[in-house]
Design a protein around this motif. Structure first.
Motif, mmCIF file in Angstrom:
data_model
loop_
_atom_site.group_PDB
_atom_site.id
_atom_site.type_symbol
_atom_site.label_atom_id
_atom_site.label_comp_id
_atom_site.label_asym_id
_atom_site.label_seq_id
_atom_site.Cartn_x
_atom_site.Cartn_y
_atom_site.Cartn_z
ATOM 1 N N ALA A 28 0.790 -1.267 0.038
ATOM 2 C CA ALA A 28 0.032 -0.058 -0.053
ATOM 3 C C ALA A 28 0.803 1.307 0.073
ATOM 4 C CB ALA A 28 -0.808 -0.063 1.404
ATOM 5 N N PRO A 29 0.266 2.200 -0.775
ATOM 6 C CA PRO A 29 1.094 3.473 -0.628
ATOM 7 C C PRO A 29 1.351 4.061 0.854
ATOM 8 C CG PRO A 29 -1.170 3.867 -1.435
ATOM 9 C CD PRO A 29 -0.894 2.510 -1.250
ATOM 10 N N VAL A 30 2.327 4.665 1.050
ATOM 11 C CA VAL A 30 2.647 5.317 2.262
ATOM 12 C C VAL A 30 1.602 6.478 2.535
ATOM 13 C CG1 VAL A 30 5.383 5.057 2.256
ATOM 14 C CG2 VAL A 30 3.931 7.393 1.505
ATOM 15 N N ARG A 31 1.285 6.640 3.754
ATOM 16 C CA ARG A 31 -0.051 7.514 4.199
ATOM 17 C C ARG A 31 0.295 8.002 5.693
ATOM 18 N NH1 ARG A 31 -3.259 4.292 7.245
ATOM 19 N NH2 ARG A 31 -3.163 2.111 6.865
ATOM 20 N N LEU A 32 -0.223 9.450 5.683
ATOM 21 C CA LEU A 32 0.029 10.045 6.944
ATOM 22 C C LEU A 32 -1.258 9.829 7.939
ATOM 23 C CD1 LEU A 32 1.232 12.661 8.094
ATOM 24 C CD2 LEU A 32 -0.493 14.137 7.164
ATOM 25 N N LEU A 33 -0.757 9.004 9.145
ATOM 26 C CA LEU A 33 -1.643 8.843 10.006
ATOM 27 C C LEU A 33 -2.244 9.921 10.749
ATOM 28 C CD1 LEU A 33 -0.550 5.251 11.185
ATOM 29 C CD2 LEU A 33 -2.363 5.758 9.488
ATOM 30 N N ASP A 34 -1.360 10.901 11.475
ATOM 31 C CA ASP A 34 -1.375 11.761 12.439
ATOM 32 C C ASP A 34 -0.265 12.974 12.197
ATOM 33 O OD1 ASP A 34 -2.567 13.045 14.594
ATOM 34 O OD2 ASP A 34 -1.811 11.579 16.179
ATOM 35 N N SER A 35 -0.533 14.030 12.678
ATOM 36 C CA SER A 35 0.404 15.079 12.689
ATOM 37 C C SER A 35 0.114 16.332 14.011
ATOM 38 C CB SER A 35 0.322 15.913 11.480
ATOM 39 O OG SER A 35 -0.675 16.577 11.192
ATOM 40 N N GLY A 114 5.001 24.167 19.730
ATOM 41 C CA GLY A 114 6.181 22.977 19.904
ATOM 42 C C GLY A 114 6.646 22.816 18.425
ATOM 43 N N CYS A 115 7.233 21.745 18.491
ATOM 44 C CA CYS A 115 7.897 21.092 17.250
ATOM 45 C C CYS A 115 6.859 20.681 16.443
ATOM 46 C CB CYS A 115 8.932 19.989 17.821
ATOM 47 S SG CYS A 115 10.111 20.750 18.355
ATOM 48 N N ARG A 116 7.150 20.616 15.168
ATOM 49 C CA ARG A 116 6.160 20.200 14.240
ATOM 50 C C ARG A 116 6.405 18.664 13.986
ATOM 51 N NH1 ARG A 116 3.751 24.301 9.976
ATOM 52 N NH2 ARG A 116 3.068 26.002 11.569
ATOM 53 N N TRP A 117 5.504 17.749 13.679
ATOM 54 C CA TRP A 117 5.936 16.451 13.451
ATOM 55 C C TRP A 117 4.838 15.775 12.480
ATOM 56 C CZ3 TRP A 117 2.009 13.137 15.345
ATOM 57 C CH2 TRP A 117 1.146 13.793 16.110
ATOM 58 N N ALA A 118 4.755 14.626 12.108
ATOM 59 C CA ALA A 118 3.995 13.747 11.351
ATOM 60 C C ALA A 118 4.327 12.493 11.553
ATOM 61 C CB ALA A 118 4.153 14.170 10.112
ATOM 62 N N LEU A 119 3.205 11.578 11.598
ATOM 63 C CA LEU A 119 3.251 10.231 11.531
ATOM 64 C C LEU A 119 2.965 9.484 10.296
ATOM 65 C CD1 LEU A 119 3.693 7.285 13.206
ATOM 66 C CD2 LEU A 119 1.408 7.631 13.920
ATOM 67 N N ILE A 120 3.797 8.825 9.829
ATOM 68 C CA ILE A 120 3.342 8.167 8.351
ATOM 69 C C ILE A 120 3.603 6.566 8.427
ATOM 70 C CG2 ILE A 120 4.642 8.192 5.944
ATOM 71 C CD1 ILE A 120 5.791 10.962 6.579
ATOM 72 N N ALA A 127 5.736 2.131 10.782
ATOM 73 C CA ALA A 127 5.307 3.686 10.789
ATOM 74 C C ALA A 127 6.599 4.521 10.934
ATOM 75 C CB ALA A 127 4.332 3.804 11.678
ATOM 76 N N ARG A 128 6.513 5.734 10.732
ATOM 77 C CA ARG A 128 7.552 6.754 10.799
ATOM 78 C C ARG A 128 7.278 7.803 11.656
ATOM 79 N NH1 ARG A 128 12.432 5.145 6.738
ATOM 80 N NH2 ARG A 128 12.235 3.041 6.676
ATOM 81 N N ILE A 129 7.840 8.437 12.478
ATOM 82 C CA ILE A 129 7.676 9.649 13.180
ATOM 83 C C ILE A 129 8.690 10.460 12.734
ATOM 84 C CG2 ILE A 129 7.447 11.110 15.268
ATOM 85 C CD1 ILE A 129 7.050 8.566 16.677
ATOM 86 N N VAL A 130 8.368 11.635 11.971
ATOM 87 C CA VAL A 130 9.387 12.868 11.567
ATOM 88 C C VAL A 130 8.814 14.016 12.279
ATOM 89 C CG1 VAL A 130 9.973 13.857 9.452
ATOM 90 C CG2 VAL A 130 9.349 11.616 8.987
ATOM 91 N N ALA A 131 10.041 14.645 12.732
ATOM 92 C CA ALA A 131 9.892 15.992 13.429
ATOM 93 C C ALA A 131 10.813 16.790 13.338
ATOM 94 C CB ALA A 131 9.519 15.504 15.131
ATOM 95 N N THR A 132 10.651 18.062 13.180
ATOM 96 C CA THR A 132 11.730 18.979 13.168
ATOM 97 C C THR A 132 11.763 19.741 14.470
ATOM 98 O OG1 THR A 132 10.107 20.783 12.637
ATOM 99 C CG2 THR A 132 11.285 19.865 10.740
ATOM 100 N N LEU A 133 13.094 19.666 14.863
ATOM 101 C CA LEU A 133 13.411 20.129 16.466
ATOM 102 C C LEU A 133 13.488 21.747 16.628
ATOM 103 C CD1 LEU A 133 16.008 16.885 16.877
ATOM 104 C CD2 LEU A 133 13.642 17.245 17.334
ATOM 105 N N MET A 134 12.750 22.351 16.204
ATOM 106 C CA MET A 134 12.988 23.714 16.466
ATOM 107 C C MET A 134 11.405 24.039 16.739
ATOM 108 S SD MET A 134 14.329 26.912 14.591
ATOM 109 C CE MET A 134 16.236 26.257 14.850
ATOM 110 N N THR A 135 11.357 24.757 17.836
ATOM 111 C CA THR A 135 9.877 25.340 17.975
ATOM 112 C C THR A 135 9.546 26.704 17.673
ATOM 113 O OG1 THR A 135 10.969 26.619 19.976
ATOM 114 C CG2 THR A 135 10.181 24.527 20.406
ATOM 115 N N ALA A 136 8.487 27.306 17.731
ATOM 116 C CA ALA A 136 8.072 28.570 17.058
ATOM 117 C C ALA A 136 8.673 29.537 17.881
ATOM 118 C CB ALA A 136 6.570 28.729 17.643
ATOM 119 N N GLN A 137 9.547 29.599 19.045
ATOM 120 C CA GLN A 137 10.466 30.518 19.637
ATOM 121 C C GLN A 137 11.812 30.468 19.212
ATOM 122 O OE1 GLN A 137 8.642 28.250 21.655
ATOM 123 N NE2 GLN A 137 6.983 29.652 21.744
#
Length: 181
Positions: A28-35, A114-120, A127-137
């Motif tokens: 099956a194609p990769v798909r976004l589960l949560d973010s 907080g940091c932005r992230w996605a569960l793919i 499944a893989r969690i991808v997150a950028t480690l910089m906050t809005a501040q």
């Protein structure tokens, strides 16, 4: 049992492309589960749209200096189950993901700050969690202890839901208290 495998990268787009490339032919194609945001939605992963959304805080606070290697501020946690076992439900990956992000401090209660992230979802057992480690501040999140924390979350989930195989080591008396675990 789900095992976490953590790595750091310089570019979000490269990580997302590698996730798509890791998909087995015919699966099956990769798909976004949560973010981090409900506005992102779920379903098919559009790398060209998701990467800039994840990178929003990274682009706001330019960390690259001319002549220096880019900072490795993209965190990936591959959540893998035994490929010989039954497929892992989406809900299991979603709960595990949120617990891992909370335990490591990557996702906080103030999601917008907080940091932005996605569960793919990559396949029946991964499944893989991808997150950028910089906050809005503009603060960089420290992930030095993320591997043991992610592993502990996965083990606790399995113990609570009776999914760990029987092991005498898990039921042996504690050397400190003499009580059974």
């Amino acid at each position: 049992m789900i095992q976490p495998f953590i790595s750091r990268h310089a570019r979000t787009r490269d990580v997302l492309h590698s996730i798509e490339a890791a998909r087995r032919p015919g699966s099956a194609p990769v798909r976004l589960l949560d973010s981090w945001s409900h506005d992102v939605g779920t379903g098919a992963v559009d790398t060209d749209r998701l990467a800039p959304d994840l990178d929003f805080h990274l682009r706001r606070f330019a960390l690259r200096q001319p002549g220096h290697r880019p900072a490795r501020l993209v965190w990936q946690c591959a959540l893998r189950a035994d490929p010989g076992g039954p497929p892992v439900p989406d809900s299991r990956f979603t709960l595990t993901c949120r617990d891992v992000l909370h335990a490591t401090g990557i996702a906080t209660m103030a999601e917008a700050e907080g940091c932005r992230w996605a569960l793919i979802r990559v396949g029946a057992h991964e499944a893989r969690i991808v997150a950028t480690l910089m906050t809005a501040q503009g603060q960089v999140h420290d992930t030095a202890a993320s591997r043991p924390l992610a592993l502990a979350v996965c083990q606790l989930f399995d113990r609570r839901h009776g999914q760990l195989p029987y092991s005498p080591a898990l039921t042996a008396a504690s050397p400190l208290t003499g009580r059974r675990r």
